[in-house]
Design an enzyme around this catalytic site. Structure first.
Site, PDB file in Angstrom:
ATOM      1  N   THR A 231       0.850  -1.199   0.000  1.00 53.55           N
ATOM      2  CA  THR A 231       0.000   0.000   0.000  1.00 53.55           C
ATOM      3  C   THR A 231       0.884   1.247   0.000  1.00 53.55           C
ATOM      4  OG1 THR A 231      -1.640  -1.200   1.295  1.00 53.55           O
ATOM      5  CG2 THR A 231      -1.865   1.196   1.182  1.00 53.55           C
TER       6      THR A 231
ATOM      7  N   LYS B 280      -7.393   1.735  -3.061  1.00 51.61           N
ATOM      8  CA  LYS B 280      -6.975   1.250  -1.733  1.00 51.61           C
ATOM      9  C   LYS B 280      -7.126   2.353  -0.676  1.00 51.61           C
ATOM     10  CE  LYS B 280      -4.929  -1.404   1.289  1.00 51.61           C
ATOM     11  NZ  LYS B 280      -5.751  -2.374   1.999  1.00 51.61           N
TER      12      LYS B 280
ATOM     13  N   LYS C 117       0.199   4.816   8.650  1.00 56.49           N
ATOM     14  CA  LYS C 117       0.923   5.108   7.397  1.00 56.49           C
ATOM     15  C   LYS C 117      -0.081   5.352   6.250  1.00 56.49           C
ATOM     16  CE  LYS C 117       1.987   1.135   5.213  1.00 56.49           C
ATOM     17  NZ  LYS C 117       1.413   0.932   3.919  1.00 56.49           N
TER      18      LYS C 117
HETATM   19  P1  NAP Z   1       4.813  -6.525   7.655  1.00 56.79           P
HETATM   20  O1  NAP Z   1       4.405  -7.825   8.254  1.00 56.79           O
HETATM   21  O2  NAP Z   1       5.200  -5.402   8.543  1.00 56.79           O
HETATM   22  O3  NAP Z   1       6.015  -6.823   6.621  1.00 56.79           O
HETATM   23  C1  NAP Z   1       6.703  -5.779   6.005  1.00 56.79           C
HETATM   24  C2  NAP Z   1       7.667  -6.324   4.957  1.00 56.79           C
HETATM   25  O4  NAP Z   1       8.383  -5.196   4.389  1.00 56.79           O
HETATM   26  C3  NAP Z   1       8.729  -7.278   5.528  1.00 56.79           C
HETATM   27  O5  NAP Z   1       9.049  -8.242   4.574  1.00 56.79           O
HETATM   28  C4  NAP Z   1       9.914  -6.310   5.753  1.00 56.79           C
HETATM   29  O6  NAP Z   1      11.174  -6.949   5.754  1.00 56.79           O
HETATM   30  C5  NAP Z   1       9.780  -5.433   4.515  1.00 56.79           C
HETATM   31  N1  NAP Z   1      10.501  -4.162   4.686  1.00 56.79           N
HETATM   32  C6  NAP Z   1      10.202  -3.150   5.545  1.00 56.79           C
HETATM   33  N2  NAP Z   1      11.088  -2.136   5.421  1.00 56.79           N
HETATM   34  C7  NAP Z   1      11.981  -2.536   4.482  1.00 56.79           C
HETATM   35  C8  NAP Z   1      13.132  -1.925   3.907  1.00 56.79           C
HETATM   36  N3  NAP Z   1      13.533  -0.698   4.264  1.00 56.79           N
HETATM   37  N4  NAP Z   1      13.812  -2.607   2.951  1.00 56.79           N
HETATM   38  C9  NAP Z   1      13.392  -3.845   2.553  1.00 56.79           C
HETATM   39  N5  NAP Z   1      12.316  -4.477   3.051  1.00 56.79           N
HETATM   40  C10 NAP Z   1      11.606  -3.833   4.017  1.00 56.79           C
HETATM   41  O7  NAP Z   1       3.672  -5.928   6.711  1.00 56.79           O
HETATM   42  P2  NAP Z   1       2.381  -6.632   6.085  1.00 56.79           P
HETATM   43  O8  NAP Z   1       1.278  -6.593   7.074  1.00 56.79           O
HETATM   44  O9  NAP Z   1       2.755  -7.915   5.417  1.00 56.79           O
HETATM   45  O10 NAP Z   1       1.996  -5.528   4.983  1.00 56.79           O
HETATM   46  C11 NAP Z   1       2.703  -5.390   3.759  1.00 56.79           C
HETATM   47  C12 NAP Z   1       1.983  -4.335   2.919  1.00 56.79           C
HETATM   48  O11 NAP Z   1       0.633  -4.747   2.697  1.00 56.79           O
HETATM   49  C13 NAP Z   1       1.910  -2.960   3.593  1.00 56.79           C
HETATM   50  O12 NAP Z   1       2.003  -1.960   2.600  1.00 56.79           O
HETATM   51  C14 NAP Z   1       0.516  -2.968   4.215  1.00 56.79           C
HETATM   52  O13 NAP Z   1       0.009  -1.645   4.389  1.00 56.79           O
HETATM   53  C15 NAP Z   1      -0.263  -3.744   3.172  1.00 56.79           C
HETATM   54  N6  NAP Z   1      -1.443  -4.454   3.659  1.00 56.79           N
HETATM   55  C16 NAP Z   1      -1.401  -5.136   4.840  1.00 56.79           C
HETATM   56  C17 NAP Z   1      -2.546  -5.795   5.269  1.00 56.79           C
HETATM   57  C18 NAP Z   1      -2.577  -6.553   6.577  1.00 56.79           C
HETATM   58  O14 NAP Z   1      -3.697  -6.856   7.022  1.00 56.79           O
HETATM   59  N7  NAP Z   1      -1.475  -6.881   7.204  1.00 56.79           N
HETATM   60  C19 NAP Z   1      -3.725  -5.781   4.490  1.00 56.79           C
HETATM   61  C20 NAP Z   1      -3.701  -5.098   3.275  1.00 56.79           C
HETATM   62  C21 NAP Z   1      -2.562  -4.431   2.873  1.00 56.79           C
HETATM   63  P3  NAP Z   1      11.846  -7.463   7.152  1.00 56.79           P
HETATM   64  O15 NAP Z   1      11.279  -8.824   7.390  1.00 56.79           O
HETATM   65  O16 NAP Z   1      13.284  -7.436   6.857  1.00 56.79           O
HETATM   66  O17 NAP Z   1      11.440  -6.468   8.219  1.00 56.79           O
END
Ligand code: NAP
Length: 293
Positions: free
Chosen positions: A97, A172, A240
């Site tokens: 997102t 989104k 965010k």
């Molecule tokens: P998350 O569990 O916090 O995972 C974040 C991912 O991003 C991890 O693989 C992390 O790597 C990587 N990352 C963060 N900073 C980085 C950097 N500087 N360089 C390289 N990699 C980096 O997040 P998530 O919940 O899976 O969400 C991922 C996306 O989907 C976000 O944009 C979120 O807003 C969106 N989203 C989430 C949901 C939900 O319900 N969770 C639903 C819809 C959309 P590391 O493992 O190394 O930290």
């Protein structure tokens, strides 16, 4: 023959989405900044790449599912970034997102590589990601979205075409305005009721059994009743997304007065170090605002 897929970002969502791509029989290579997260995929035939560049070299389609712009900048343009290996014929899909204006800027910068770029953020959280029932909000060339629909459908039950690149992110933003509003609304109603002597159970019974009893309230109502804040959608990601939304609204001249208030409240949750808890921890923010008894 199925395209070779490279998947970057194995967080809460990415791990489950990558697993579904592998289960559907696509040759899959993964990369995650912090090593070891691919252990969850060990039972599937998944390769790991030492860098985003190495991943992009061996993939026809590269997918990113990471926090936001900072992570994408790192993965695409950082040392051994994926963009070095982009070329005509390859596709890059950002499913993270981000804001529509960041997406359009990325599109301009990627143009010189010749890669086809789609934005395809998702609606749905950890469970739909695991079940492969996300809603995929796709923007970009319509023929490319159509050609990639079988791949996208390994992760989602529906692919909704939103228009040119950036429009997936716009959709989104609209969706998350409503989502963050509804979850804050339920938390506010519970906290308000409690102050007036109503139990959470009584308020939830009325809300869930009447016309307001929608799936998101069913899910979050249960979590509120159990005071479970285990992260499905971390609160910091909601904050965010609201920042992107408020910036987008400013650019468009669209009034989002409630969006501003929501940003303030969710941001306060991050400041109180509740960012890694579930978005439902907005209830803790409201409780914190209660006057001391
Ligand atoms: P998350 O569990 O916090 O995972 C974040 C991912 O991003 C991890 O693989 C992390 O790597 C990587 N990352 C963060 N900073 C980085 C950097 N500087 N360089 C390289 N990699 C980096 O997040 P998530 O919940 O899976 O969400 C991922 C996306 O989907 C976000 O944009 C979120 O807003 C969106 N989203 C989430 C949901 C939900 O319900 N969770 C639903 C819809 C959309 P590391 O493992 O190394 O930290």
């Amino acid at each position: 023959m199925k395209e070779k897929i490279g998947f970057m970002g194995l967080g809460i969502m990415g791990r489950a989405m990558a697993a579904n791509i592998a289960r559907a029989g696509y040759p899959l290579t993964v990369y995650n900044r912090t090593p070891g997260k691919w252990e969850a995929l060990e039972e599937l035939e998944v390769e790991t790449a030492p860098s985003p560049e190495a991943l992009a070299e061996k993939s026809d389609v590269v997918i990113a599912m990471v926090t936001g712009p900072e992570a994408l900048e790192q993965l695409l343009w950082g040392e051994k970034g994926a963009a070095r290996a982009f070329e005509p014929g390859k596709v890059f899909i950002n499913m993270s997102t981000v804001s529509p204006s960041y997406t359009k800027d990325l599109d301009r910068r990627l143009a010189s590589t010749g890669v086809i770029f789609l934005d395809a953020p998702v609606s749905g959280s950890k469970k739909p990601a695991g079940d492969g029932t996300l809603l995929i909000l796709a923007g970009g060339p319509e023929d490319s979205v159509e050609a990639l629909t079988p791949l996208l459908k390994t992760m989602g039950s529906q692919v909704i075409y939103c228009g040119r690149v950036g429009q997936g992110s716009m959709m989104k933003m609209a969706n998350n305005l409503l989502l963050t509003l509804m979850i804050e609304g339920l938390a506010e109603a519970l906290n308000f009721g409690r102050k007036g002597g109503l139990s959470d159970e009584a308020v939830l019974e009325v809300v869930l059994n009447g016309p307001l009893g929608c799936p998101i309230f069913q899910m979050k109502g249960r979590a509120f009743a159990e005071r479970s804040f285990d992260p499905n959608f971390p609160l910091k990601h909601a904050a965010k997304d609201l920042k992107f939304l408020v910036d987008t609204a400013y650019e468009l001249g669209a009034p989002v007065p409630v969006g501003h208030t929501l940003l303030h409240l969710y941001r306060a949750g991050v400041a109180r170090k509740w960012g890694d808890l579930d978005i439902g921890a907005i209830l803790k923010v409201l409780e914190h605002l209660n006057p001391a008894e």
